[in-house]
Design an enzyme around this catalytic site. Structure first.
Site, PDB file in Angstrom:
ATOM      1  N   ASP A 177       0.776  -1.126  -0.139  1.00  0.00           N
ATOM      2  CA  ASP A 177       0.010  -0.023   0.105  1.00  0.00           C
ATOM      3  C   ASP A 177       0.989   1.157   0.134  1.00  0.00           C
ATOM      4  OD1 ASP A 177      -1.854   2.092   0.454  1.00  0.00           O
ATOM      5  OD2 ASP A 177      -2.283   1.506   2.585  1.00  0.00           O
ATOM      6  N   GLU A 211      -1.315  10.534   1.044  1.00  0.00           N
ATOM      7  CA  GLU A 211      -2.610  10.051   1.315  1.00  0.00           C
ATOM      8  C   GLU A 211      -2.340   9.204   2.536  1.00  0.00           C
ATOM      9  OE1 GLU A 211      -5.312   6.745   1.139  1.00  0.00           O
ATOM     10  OE2 GLU A 211      -3.199   6.635   1.738  1.00  0.00           O
ATOM     11  N   HIS A 312      -1.403  -2.311   6.261  1.00  0.00           N
ATOM     12  CA  HIS A 312      -0.618  -1.660   7.426  1.00  0.00           C
ATOM     13  C   HIS A 312       0.270  -2.567   8.168  1.00  0.00           C
ATOM     14  CE1 HIS A 312      -2.246   2.705   6.618  1.00  0.00           C
ATOM     15  NE2 HIS A 312      -1.567   2.044   5.226  1.00  0.00           N
TER      16      HIS A 312
END
Length: 373
Positions: A177, A211, A312
């Site tokens: 990510d 982001e 994450h």
């Protein structure tokens, strides 16, 4: 993807990775510009003048920052972006100081990190950033030694990605990510440019840098952009429909539903071209689409995701899913706007507004005045 993963880029320290992305686009002959803050926009010109569309993806990642030089020679850190210290424990890190020629390495460890010394207490200490510290790979005994190395409060601490591709196509790494998303976007633009196919609408690739801290696609686009497709991770977990080997379409995230028409257009493209596709809803999640709308841009938004297990945390995806995202983007960028005439301008008359036709509900049967008149 591996090259991107090995380039540290926590939010706030993304200059190097943006240069890397720009180099790849320049090799493709795609023109690029960079905003004052460092957001990159690459443009493929379309056949029709006027309106345009954008694909947004972020190159910044979660990370850490030095909060305090500790008397024991370790570093207290705070997270950059939202992630749990539970998954930082054991991470190898790179520490960036103001002297750009110097970097240090280290490891995030719990305060009680030796079972031989603390016994069962290592299993009962709490979870949180106040319960971990960074052990620096230098002969230091206190805060003064750390300061002598040039380490200061506010220095960035990047979690090393340590990527690995398994023989059956899984990719295990931190920061998939959204490095996998950047790779998928570059692959799509590479496919279009090398094939020499024309696209009907000018297509911007917006690579954002904030982001993970909530300020992704806040700038870099203008009112000519009618549609924005955010490319980001799709949550693979219990109760979710997303998978690692498919392309996943977000119907709703923590900020609300995505555009009805654009979302279903992407689903139709995937089905028409036999791409494995799933629909999903993400509760604790937002993408580049949210800050774009919050900044005042008048555009349709959608979310296309590659599946990530343990997002994450100890992330994993599959090459098939990343490839499927790239393939859907190639199909999308060769298609017209969702509503060619209406979406060509920011506003128009109400009677021409395209909408879902909904049959009105049957009227309630008429009753007398009854007890309440």
């Amino acid at each position: 993807m591996l090259e991107l993963l090995r380039m540290p880029s926590p939010s706030g320290r993304t200059d190097s990775v943006m240069q890397l992305v720009g180099e790849h686009l320049t090799k493709l002959g795609v023109s690029t510009t960079v905003t004052r803050r460092g957001v990159l926009r690459a443009t493929l010109p379309g056949e029709l003048p006027g309106s345009s569309r954008a694909v947004a993806v972020h190159a910044d990642t979660i990370g850490c920052m030095v909060k305090r030089l500790k008397d024991n020679g370790r570093l207290e850190v705070v997270p950059v972006g939202t992630h749990s210290a539970r998954f930082a424990e054991g991470a190898h890190v790179t520490i960036f100081v103001d002297d750009l020629e110097t970097i240090y390495t280290g490891t995030v460890i719990p305060l009680l990190s030796s079972g031989h010394n603390y016994g069962d207490a290592v299993d009962t200490q709490g979870v949180g950033w106040e319960h971990v510290e960074v052990r620096v790979d230098e002969p230091v005994g206190g805060a003064a030694d750390l300061a002598a190395l040039g380490i200061q409060v506010g220095d960035f601490v990047a979690l090393d990605a340590s990527p690995q591709v398994t023989p059956n196509g899984f990719v295990k790494s931190r920061h998939l990510d959204d490095k996998a998303g950047v790779a998928a976007c570059l692959a799509a633009y590479k496919a279009l440019t090398e094939a020499g196919v024309g696209i009907p609408v000018t297509a911007h690739l917006l690579v954002t840098i904030g982001e993970e801290v909530g300020v992704g696609a806040t700038h870099g686009l203008d009112d000519s952009v009618a549609e924005l497709v955010a490319v980001d991770n799709a949550v693979v977990a219990d109760g979710q429909q997303s998978r690692e080997e498919t392309v996943n379409i977000g119907m709703h995230d923590s900020t609300g539903p995505f555009d009805y028409h654009l979302t279903r257009r992407l689903l139709a493209l995937a089905r028409e071209h036999h791409l494995p596709v799933r629909r999903d809803i993400y509760r604790f999640y937002r993408s580049d689409a949210a800050p774009a709308v919050e900044s005042g841009l008048e555009l349709r938004t959608a979310l296309v995701g590659f599946g990530i297990d343990s997002s994450h945390g100890h992330e994993r995806t599959h090459l098939d899913g990343v490839r499927a995202v790239a393939e859907l983007l190639v199909l999308y960028l060769q298609s017209p706007l969702t509503f060619e005439e209406w979406d060509a301008t920011p506003t128009g008359p109400l009677e021409e507004f395209p909408s879902v036709t909904v049959q009105p509900a049957e009227p309630e049967p008429e009753h007398g005045p009854g007890r309440w008149g």
